[in-house]
Enzyme design. Structure first.
Site, PDB file in Angstrom:
ATOM      1  N   ARG A  33      -1.668  15.531   5.719  1.00  0.00           N
ATOM      2  CA  ARG A  33      -2.292  14.322   5.163  1.00  0.00           C
ATOM      3  C   ARG A  33      -3.497  14.749   4.328  1.00  0.00           C
ATOM      4  O   ARG A  33      -4.637  14.645   4.757  1.00  0.00           O
ATOM      5  CB  ARG A  33      -2.670  13.356   6.278  1.00  0.00           C
ATOM      6  CG  ARG A  33      -1.419  12.815   6.963  1.00  0.00           C
ATOM      7  CD  ARG A  33      -1.726  11.889   8.101  1.00  0.00           C
ATOM      8  NE  ARG A  33      -2.018  10.538   7.665  1.00  0.00           N
ATOM      9  CZ  ARG A  33      -2.118   9.510   8.491  1.00  0.00           C
ATOM     10  NH1 ARG A  33      -1.938   9.682   9.794  1.00  0.00           N
ATOM     11  NH2 ARG A  33      -2.390   8.304   8.051  1.00  0.00           N
ATOM     12  N   CYS A  80      -2.829  10.574  13.354  1.00  0.00           N
ATOM     13  CA  CYS A  80      -1.509  10.845  13.917  1.00  0.00           C
ATOM     14  C   CYS A  80      -0.916  12.129  13.372  1.00  0.00           C
ATOM     15  O   CYS A  80      -1.166  12.513  12.232  1.00  0.00           O
ATOM     16  CB  CYS A  80      -0.577   9.685  13.578  1.00  0.00           C
ATOM     17  SG  CYS A  80      -0.951   8.222  14.526  1.00  0.00           S
ATOM     18  N   ASP A 108       4.846   2.578   8.976  1.00  0.00           N
ATOM     19  CA  ASP A 108       4.343   2.378  10.342  1.00  0.00           C
ATOM     20  C   ASP A 108       5.324   1.603  11.222  1.00  0.00           C
ATOM     21  O   ASP A 108       5.086   1.450  12.425  1.00  0.00           O
ATOM     22  CB  ASP A 108       2.984   1.657  10.318  1.00  0.00           C
ATOM     23  CG  ASP A 108       1.865   2.572   9.844  1.00  0.00           C
ATOM     24  OD1 ASP A 108       2.110   3.773   9.664  1.00  0.00           O
ATOM     25  OD2 ASP A 108       0.739   2.080   9.656  1.00  0.00           O
ATOM     26  N   LYS A 110      -5.666  -3.330  13.259  1.00  0.00           N
ATOM     27  CA  LYS A 110      -6.354  -2.028  13.307  1.00  0.00           C
ATOM     28  C   LYS A 110      -6.688  -1.526  11.907  1.00  0.00           C
ATOM     29  O   LYS A 110      -7.814  -1.130  11.631  1.00  0.00           O
ATOM     30  CB  LYS A 110      -5.450  -0.998  14.008  1.00  0.00           C
ATOM     31  CG  LYS A 110      -5.924   0.433  13.849  1.00  0.00           C
ATOM     32  CD  LYS A 110      -5.055   1.429  14.587  1.00  0.00           C
ATOM     33  CE  LYS A 110      -4.021   2.121  13.745  1.00  0.00           C
ATOM     34  NZ  LYS A 110      -4.511   3.093  12.763  1.00  0.00           N
ATOM     35  N   ASN A 111      -5.704  -1.557  11.023  1.00  0.00           N
ATOM     36  CA  ASN A 111      -5.919  -0.955   9.707  1.00  0.00           C
ATOM     37  C   ASN A 111      -6.780  -1.811   8.790  1.00  0.00           C
ATOM     38  O   ASN A 111      -7.119  -1.396   7.689  1.00  0.00           O
ATOM     39  CB  ASN A 111      -4.576  -0.627   9.036  1.00  0.00           C
ATOM     40  CG  ASN A 111      -3.916   0.583   9.676  1.00  0.00           C
ATOM     41  OD1 ASN A 111      -4.510   1.231  10.542  1.00  0.00           O
ATOM     42  ND2 ASN A 111      -2.697   0.888   9.271  1.00  0.00           N
ATOM     43  N   ARG A 129      -4.376   3.623  20.981  1.00  0.00           N
ATOM     44  CA  ARG A 129      -5.139   3.736  19.733  1.00  0.00           C
ATOM     45  C   ARG A 129      -4.952   2.482  18.878  1.00  0.00           C
ATOM     46  O   ARG A 129      -5.844   2.153  18.090  1.00  0.00           O
ATOM     47  CB  ARG A 129      -4.658   4.958  18.927  1.00  0.00           C
ATOM     48  CG  ARG A 129      -5.066   6.277  19.528  1.00  0.00           C
ATOM     49  CD  ARG A 129      -4.747   7.399  18.577  1.00  0.00           C
ATOM     50  NE  ARG A 129      -5.271   7.057  17.258  1.00  0.00           N
ATOM     51  CZ  ARG A 129      -4.880   7.631  16.126  1.00  0.00           C
ATOM     52  NH1 ARG A 129      -3.965   8.561  16.153  1.00  0.00           N
ATOM     53  NH2 ARG A 129      -5.413   7.272  14.979  1.00  0.00           N
TER      54      ARG A 129
HETATM   55  C1  UD1 Z   1      -2.819   4.326   5.845  1.00  0.00           C
HETATM   56  C2  UD1 Z   1      -2.686   3.723   7.232  1.00  0.00           C
HETATM   57  C3  UD1 Z   1      -1.461   4.302   7.952  1.00  0.00           C
HETATM   58  C4  UD1 Z   1      -0.205   4.110   7.088  1.00  0.00           C
HETATM   59  C5  UD1 Z   1      -0.440   4.632   5.677  1.00  0.00           C
HETATM   60  C6  UD1 Z   1       0.713   4.330   4.727  1.00  0.00           C
HETATM   61  C7  UD1 Z   1      -4.967   3.281   7.914  1.00  0.00           C
HETATM   62  C8  UD1 Z   1      -6.103   3.634   8.806  1.00  0.00           C
HETATM   63  N1  UD1 Z   1      -3.899   4.052   8.002  1.00  0.00           N
HETATM   64  O1  UD1 Z   1      -3.003   5.716   5.999  1.00  0.00           O
HETATM   65  O2  UD1 Z   1      -1.323   3.608   9.182  1.00  0.00           O
HETATM   66  O3  UD1 Z   1       0.853   4.827   7.661  1.00  0.00           O
HETATM   67  O4  UD1 Z   1      -1.618   4.028   5.108  1.00  0.00           O
HETATM   68  O5  UD1 Z   1       0.963   2.964   4.684  1.00  0.00           O
HETATM   69  O6  UD1 Z   1      -5.003   2.300   7.195  1.00  0.00           O
HETATM   70  N2  UD1 Z   1      -1.852  11.353   0.124  1.00  0.00           N
HETATM   71  C9  UD1 Z   1      -2.136  12.465  -0.629  1.00  0.00           C
HETATM   72  N3  UD1 Z   1      -3.425  12.683  -1.006  1.00  0.00           N
HETATM   73  C10 UD1 Z   1      -4.427  11.830  -0.678  1.00  0.00           C
HETATM   74  C11 UD1 Z   1      -4.129  10.690   0.100  1.00  0.00           C
HETATM   75  C12 UD1 Z   1      -2.824  10.474   0.481  1.00  0.00           C
HETATM   76  O7  UD1 Z   1      -1.250  13.266  -0.944  1.00  0.00           O
HETATM   77  O8  UD1 Z   1      -5.593  12.080  -1.057  1.00  0.00           O
HETATM   78  C13 UD1 Z   1      -0.455  11.125   0.582  1.00  0.00           C
HETATM   79  C14 UD1 Z   1      -0.359  11.227   2.107  1.00  0.00           C
HETATM   80  O9  UD1 Z   1      -0.229  12.546   2.529  1.00  0.00           O
HETATM   81  C15 UD1 Z   1       0.874  10.415   2.401  1.00  0.00           C
HETATM   82  C16 UD1 Z   1       0.802   9.313   1.332  1.00  0.00           C
HETATM   83  O10 UD1 Z   1      -0.076   9.794   0.323  1.00  0.00           O
HETATM   84  O11 UD1 Z   1       2.013  11.189   2.184  1.00  0.00           O
HETATM   85  C17 UD1 Z   1       0.330   7.977   1.872  1.00  0.00           C
HETATM   86  O12 UD1 Z   1      -0.978   8.122   2.388  1.00  0.00           O
HETATM   87  P1  UD1 Z   1      -2.059   6.962   2.352  1.00  0.00           P
HETATM   88  O13 UD1 Z   1      -1.498   5.774   1.653  1.00  0.00           O
HETATM   89  O14 UD1 Z   1      -3.325   7.539   1.837  1.00  0.00           O
HETATM   90  O15 UD1 Z   1      -2.193   6.631   3.885  1.00  0.00           O
HETATM   91  P2  UD1 Z   1      -3.504   6.612   4.783  1.00  0.00           P
HETATM   92  O16 UD1 Z   1      -4.594   5.891   4.069  1.00  0.00           O
HETATM   93  O17 UD1 Z   1      -3.770   7.959   5.332  1.00  0.00           O
END
Ligand code: UD1
Length: 417
Positions: free
Chosen positions: A121, A116, A306, A22-23, A398
């Site tokens: 986020r 989720c 995850d 998925k990711n 999902r």
């Molecule tokens: C992706 C994955 C999700 C997984 C996560 C961490 C997809 C579609 N989703 O989510 O399944 O759980 O990686 O491995 O690939 N953060 C900030 N500011 C930002 C972006 C992120 O503070 O602009 C924080 C987030 O709130 C969170 C952390 O960084 O606490 C990790 O987020 P991130 O690595 O960006 O995860 P996703 O890309 O949302």
């Protein structure tokens, strides 16, 4: 039909072939928008998030069709840069369209992404990336607009945190930018390497794949391509943990075992016998079920957030006390309350959870509130005495093609109601 019923206490045994990731699928679908032509994705998982993303792409003027496990995206007629909220608010990965629309059209408007319910986020890091590439960010009432007057400009960029999504958006923005972008502090999740390999096959120039520092030399256009998606390491990990919880003996096949190093290390600590083959992991949980004094979730190659809920479920059956620290998301212990209804003893204090093992779970009615937690509750049902009903199975769809098919293939008593 939004429920799953399990009857537990049967060790899972046998083999399961793992679906596409998925990711990886979602960022590749977003990346397809960069190219004025066709992208063919093989082994594209048949899950709700892919359907939502397909609807979003159709809303932008792309043609998207499925032939079995293959998804075909034709982005020649892309006619809009404004993503409608109907589906975008249902999945977090919709935010990746910001990078690809900006790269293709010089502008993008999106509602705040959904996904989720696992805490705040923010997307501040994504927006900083776009500004550094020369775009202007305009917060709107219900979303965000990003605009560039001229072609995006390559630059040197340092991510303050290795965010998966921000790294992917930076790559998507930089591929067609003018000049070279050097991206430091990148996330190194295997799905990011997958995005880079996919884009290079389309004619992009990305170097340093799999490392913290990526160098992206802008190109003027991309080309048609066909790509086979990597297997889903989180689905594989879910089934390994579910099997370990039932003291089973299974093989997950068609995977990249190296992507699950942090999980296999934990399984070995609990006394499970783990054999790593070229494209499979064979695990025999046996009778030993030792607790794990401390596990922290971390960016790759650390233990994946995850798989944290699935690990928590497994540890409810360990012979002693375990502690999990969730370091990525602040509200990711939602299932603790549901597991307590099944007799688990779990004390949550902020980002830490202490799980007192050895209480055999009892069947009951529990509610999935998000994707991975939902799958973990299914695993709990398979470990429990008697019957469990998991409400809200649409969350599980999902990310899992057919969790009932896969687990009943391993001998579980499970059905959708
Ligand atoms: C992706 C994955 C999700 C997984 C996560 C961490 C997809 C579609 N989703 O989510 O399944 O759980 O990686 O491995 O690939 N953060 C900030 N500011 C930002 C972006 C992120 O503070 O602009 C924080 C987030 O709130 C969170 C952390 O960084 O606490 C990790 O987020 P991130 O690595 O960006 O995860 P996703 O890309 O949302």
């Amino acid at each position: 039909m939004d429920r799953i019923q399990t009857r537990g206490n049967i060790p899972l045994c046998g083999e399961v072939i793992i679906q596409g990731s998925k990711n990886a699928a979602l960022p590749l679908m977003a990346a397809a928008v960069l190219h004025r032509g066709t992208t063919v994705l093989h082994r594209c998982p048949q899950i709700l998030d892919v359907e939502y993303m397909s609807e979003i792409l159709r809303g932008l003027g792309c043609m998207v069709r499925r032939e079995g496990g293959t998804l075909i995206i034709d982005a020649r007629e892309l006619s809009a840069f404004c993503v409608a909220p109907q589906f975008a608010t249902m999945l977090r990965a919709s935010v990746l369209l910001m990078g690809s629309l900006l790269g293709r059209c010089g502008c993008a408007r999106l509602p705040y992404p959904g996904g989720c319910t696992i805490g705040q986020r923010p997307i501040d890091l994504h927006l900083q990336v776009f500004e550094r590439l020369g775009a202007v960010v305009c917060p709107e009432e219900k979303g965000i607009g990003v605009y560039a007057d001229t072609q995006l400009q390559g630059c040197n960029l340092q991510l303050a945190f290795p965010s998966v999504g921000a790294t992917e958006n930076a790559i998507l923005g930089a591929v067609l930018a003018k000049g070279t972008t050097v991206l430091e502090g990148c996330a190194t999740e295997p799905e990011i390497a997958e995005l880079c390999r996919f884009l290079n096959q389309k004619g992009a120039r990305i170097e340093g794949i799999g490392r913290r520092r990526l160098t992206i030399t802008g190109v003027t256009c991309l080309q048609d391509s066909q790509y086979t998606l990597m297997p889903d390491r989180i689905v594989a990990g879910t089934y390994l943990l579910a099997a370990a919880g039932t003291r089973g003996n299974i093989s997950v096949r068609g995977i990249c075992p190296g992507h699950l190093g942090a999980l296999t290390a934990v399984l070995q600590k609990t006394g499970a016998e783990v054999k790593i083959l070229r494209d499979a992991i064979c695990m025999n949980a046996g009778e030993a079920h030792l607790p794990v004094p401390s596990v922290q979730t971390e960016p790759y190659p650390g233990f994946p957030t995850d798989l944290q809920s699935q690990l928590m479920v497994f540890l409810t059956g360990a012979d002693g006390e375990s502690r999990i620290e969730e370091r990525l998301f602040e509200s990711r212990f939602l299932i603790a309350e549901e597991l307590r209804k099944m007799g688990a003893e779990i004390a949550v204090d902020g980002q830490s959870a202490v799980i007192k093992g050895k209480n055999r779970l009892k069947g009951g009615i529990v509610r999935a509130q998000e994707l991975r937690g939902g799958a973990a509750l299914v695993a709990a049902g398979l470990m429990a005495e008697g019957e469990t009903v998991i409400l809200g199975s649409h969350f599980i769809k999902r990310g899992y093609e057919d969790i009932c098919r896969d687990l009943s293939g391993l001998g579980a008593d499970i059905k959708e109601l």
